[in-house]
Write a protein that holds these residues in place. Structure first.
Motif, PDB file in Angstrom:
ATOM      1  N   UNK A 142      31.205  43.803  26.456  1.00  0.00           N
ATOM      2  CA  UNK A 142      29.953  44.521  26.727  1.00  0.00           C
ATOM      3  C   UNK A 142      30.223  45.844  27.434  1.00  0.00           C
ATOM      4  N   UNK A 143      31.114  45.823  28.411  1.00  0.00           N
ATOM      5  CA  UNK A 143      31.400  47.019  29.203  1.00  0.00           C
ATOM      6  C   UNK A 143      32.121  48.083  28.373  1.00  0.00           C
ATOM      7  N   UNK A 144      33.200  47.699  27.718  1.00  0.00           N
ATOM      8  CA  UNK A 144      34.022  48.666  26.976  1.00  0.00           C
ATOM      9  C   UNK A 144      33.280  49.232  25.766  1.00  0.00           C
ATOM     10  N   UNK A 145      32.362  48.458  25.208  1.00  0.00           N
ATOM     11  CA  UNK A 145      31.635  48.928  24.023  1.00  0.00           C
ATOM     12  C   UNK A 145      30.702  50.097  24.324  1.00  0.00           C
ATOM     13  N   UNK A 161      25.610  48.330  33.461  1.00  0.00           N
ATOM     14  CA  UNK A 161      26.658  47.308  33.464  1.00  0.00           C
ATOM     15  C   UNK A 161      27.635  47.520  34.619  1.00  0.00           C
ATOM     16  N   UNK A 162      27.889  48.770  34.949  1.00  0.00           N
ATOM     17  CA  UNK A 162      28.759  49.067  36.090  1.00  0.00           C
ATOM     18  C   UNK A 162      28.178  48.502  37.381  1.00  0.00           C
ATOM     19  N   UNK A 163      26.902  48.735  37.587  1.00  0.00           N
ATOM     20  CA  UNK A 163      26.252  48.268  38.812  1.00  0.00           C
ATOM     21  C   UNK A 163      26.363  46.750  38.953  1.00  0.00           C
ATOM     22  N   UNK A 164      26.375  46.072  37.828  1.00  0.00           N
ATOM     23  CA  UNK A 164      26.430  44.609  37.856  1.00  0.00           C
ATOM     24  C   UNK A 164      27.848  44.080  38.088  1.00  0.00           C
ATOM     25  N   UNK A 195      29.231  57.907  41.628  1.00  0.00           N
ATOM     26  CA  UNK A 195      29.405  56.461  41.421  1.00  0.00           C
ATOM     27  C   UNK A 195      30.543  55.942  42.300  1.00  0.00           C
ATOM     28  N   UNK A 196      31.639  56.678  42.322  1.00  0.00           N
ATOM     29  CA  UNK A 196      32.805  56.251  43.106  1.00  0.00           C
ATOM     30  C   UNK A 196      32.488  56.248  44.598  1.00  0.00           C
ATOM     31  N   UNK A 202      35.111  49.574  46.209  1.00  0.00           N
ATOM     32  CA  UNK A 202      35.328  48.767  45.006  1.00  0.00           C
ATOM     33  C   UNK A 202      36.761  48.225  45.000  1.00  0.00           C
ATOM     34  N   UNK A 203      37.054  47.193  44.195  1.00  0.00           N
ATOM     35  CA  UNK A 203      38.419  46.647  44.147  1.00  0.00           C
ATOM     36  C   UNK A 203      39.455  47.721  43.810  1.00  0.00           C
TER      37      UNK A 203
END
Length: 235
Positions: A142-145, A161-164, A195-196, A202-203
């Protein structure tokens, strides 16, 4: 076999299987140029079959359950991208759960699912749904698409999707989310920075991928971490 003189559509099942075996070995990396036979065979299949007829060939290859045959099926299917529609998604959807490697997942996500998404906006809901799956490979798909949409300047679904998933503990998802931020940065550097900075903790894997072209933010994160540590000891 000489593919210049013998059409694949003329082969019977046994001949077809033997020719596939001669060209495809399960130990190969099927996404590297060093395997030109794969590209040649995929191109030939594409020339010989209309997309609806190729779905049957795809199924024959897929049911073999061998990496080589499946790689050929995927490589050939992506050549039909101008003909992709929601039916292509319906055909492919149930096969996604069989994919278990990052190379295969990312190739299908970007080159096939992502291309369908460009023209079939109803697919957004489907991707939102599989992004909530317990299967982390489906989440990665889902993310890469979203990459083809990002390249057009449309970041909507990618950001949702990033937020999730941006704080996922799974390495496969961290790589995917980091890569998506990096792709956004290629189109809109300021948005990627926002975003960053919003998710600066973030990890590490996500951060490394995300800041590949924004290395100045790596120093900032170190400073913030240092300040947080000082605040802790002061407390």
């Amino acid at each position: 076999m000489n593919y210049n003189t013998k059409k694949l559509t003329k082969l019977n099942d046994r001949e077809f299987a033997e020719d596939i075996k001669n060209y495809i070995k399960s130990s190969h990396n099927f996404y590297e140029i060093k395997i030109p036979e794969l590209k040649v065979l995929a191109k030939r299949l594409h020339e010989e079959y209309k997309i609806k007829d190729f779905y049957k060939v795809f199924n024959r290859l897929w049911k073999k359950c061998h990496e080589g045959e499946r790689a050929l099926a995927i490589r050939t299917l992506q050549l039909y991208k101008k003909e992709f529609n929601i039916e292509t998604w319906k055909f492919l959807k149930n096969k996604l759960k069989d994919m278990k490697s990052c190379d295969q997942i990312d190739f299908v996500s970007e080159r096939i699912v992502g291309e369908i998404l460009l023209n079939e906006k109803e697919l957004e809901k489907e991707l939102e749904k599989i992004s909530r799956s317990d299967n982390f490979w489906l989440k990665r798909i889902a993310i890469v698409s979203t990459i083809p949409m990002i390249k057009t300047g449309d970041f909507r679904i990618a950001i949702r999707l990033l937020e999730r998933h941006i704080n996922s503990e799974k390495n496969q998802i961290q790589e995917a989310t980091g890569r998506i931020i990096n792709e956004i940065g290629k189109k809109n550097k300021n948005l990627a920075k926002k975003i960053i900075l919003k998710h600066v903790h973030m990890p590490n894997t996500t951060f490394e991928f995300a800041t590949e072209n924004l290395k100045e933010l790596r120093k900032l994160r170190k400073i913030k971490k240092l300040k947080n540590n000082k605040s802790f000891w002061k407390w």
